[in-house]
Design an enzyme around this catalytic site. Sequence first.
Site, mmCIF file in Angstrom:
data_model
loop_
_atom_site.group_PDB
_atom_site.id
_atom_site.type_symbol
_atom_site.label_atom_id
_atom_site.label_comp_id
_atom_site.label_asym_id
_atom_site.label_seq_id
_atom_site.Cartn_x
_atom_site.Cartn_y
_atom_site.Cartn_z
ATOM 1 N N GLY A 333 93.354 59.034 -6.668
ATOM 2 C CA GLY A 333 93.040 57.921 -7.559
ATOM 3 C C GLY A 333 92.071 56.940 -6.918
ATOM 4 N N GLY A 334 92.275 55.658 -7.174
ATOM 5 C CA GLY A 334 91.387 54.641 -6.620
ATOM 6 C C GLY A 334 91.351 54.638 -5.105
ATOM 7 N N GLU A 357 72.074 76.341 6.253
ATOM 8 C CA GLU A 357 72.194 77.784 6.523
ATOM 9 C C GLU A 357 71.924 78.607 5.258
ATOM 10 O OE1 GLU A 357 72.520 79.141 9.397
ATOM 11 O OE2 GLU A 357 73.516 77.725 10.727
#
Length: 375
Positions: A333-334, A357
Amino acid sequence: MQLTDEQAAIQDLVHEFALEEIQPVASEADATEQFPEAIWDALGELDLLGMTVPEEYGGFDTDPVTYSIVNEELAYGTLAVATAVSVHCLATSCIASFGSEEQKERWLPEMAGGRPVGAFALSETGAGSNPAEMATTAEREGDRYVINGDKQWITNGERSDVVVLFAKTGPEEITQFVIPKETPGLSVGPPETKLGLRASDTTPLSFDDVEIPVENRLTPEGEGLRAALSILTGGRIAIASQSVGLAQSALDAAKSYVSEREQFGGPIADIQSVRHTIARMHAKTEAGRRLTRHAARTRRDPSADTPTAASTAKYVASENAMDVTNDALQLHGGYGYTTEFDVERLYRDARITTIYEGTSQIQQTVIARGVLDEG
């Protein structure tokens, strides 16, 4: 997927090192954009910087599966360290595979211990996915070569003491050289400011009338590109391995978070959609791991199509690492969007695995060529 007792012991050793030594310094190294040199020296003491150096020159000379495992576990700690190690090992691979006895004796014993640090200079601003378009030249003048040109996106660019360089010795000829960093005319440009992999030292290198003796040539003239591609096949397996380690680190962080974070009267791990996300992350991580281990095993099977296996592993594992780190951030979440948790760094770091690569698009080209049996 069964490992030998020795491989399992090395995996346990490196995993513990990643947990106890690398992860605690990873966030600060990323924030300050400083490579953790103490970690490098410790890896040298563990013989993990001589993995592609033959034993007669003081190296570990690992088998391909063990090399893959070490790359995976180092990336579990942080991709910046794993990338630096793999590029150093690309340089030692070139010297070990193509160098003269004198060149091997000069460079490999000390490089196996980590000092001097190696760099691999192939890419250029106008020649990334297509190295045949490189503009750097090496003109022979008697018993010396004079090198002019610029290389871009060089890992260990500032830290390195020896550079494995690819340059044109003719219109269609690419040749490989080994060059001490202190050679006059070789200069290091300012470090790149990057989205992720911020603790990794990435700089341009410039060559302005750099003179080296003929003895510093690693391959016969014109055979450098073939040599580079053979070395990069192993390099792609290493990046696939690192992608798996990065994904596993994100998965473990997500598992821990959803088991502890409570919402709606219980841990969010009880929510079906969260459980499905964790299941998807596990499946993608394990798929990348199995393809990568298979590709590593083909390295010593002359009947196998190793380039296709390597590109398949690199393509799937890197794309899956992007998905897994994205899911890990979302589950946080936040909090996942802040530097309080490692998942935002893992998310940023994962992006490069689909680019260096050989991009995912280049891997698809190689895979199609192999599947269609086009040689």
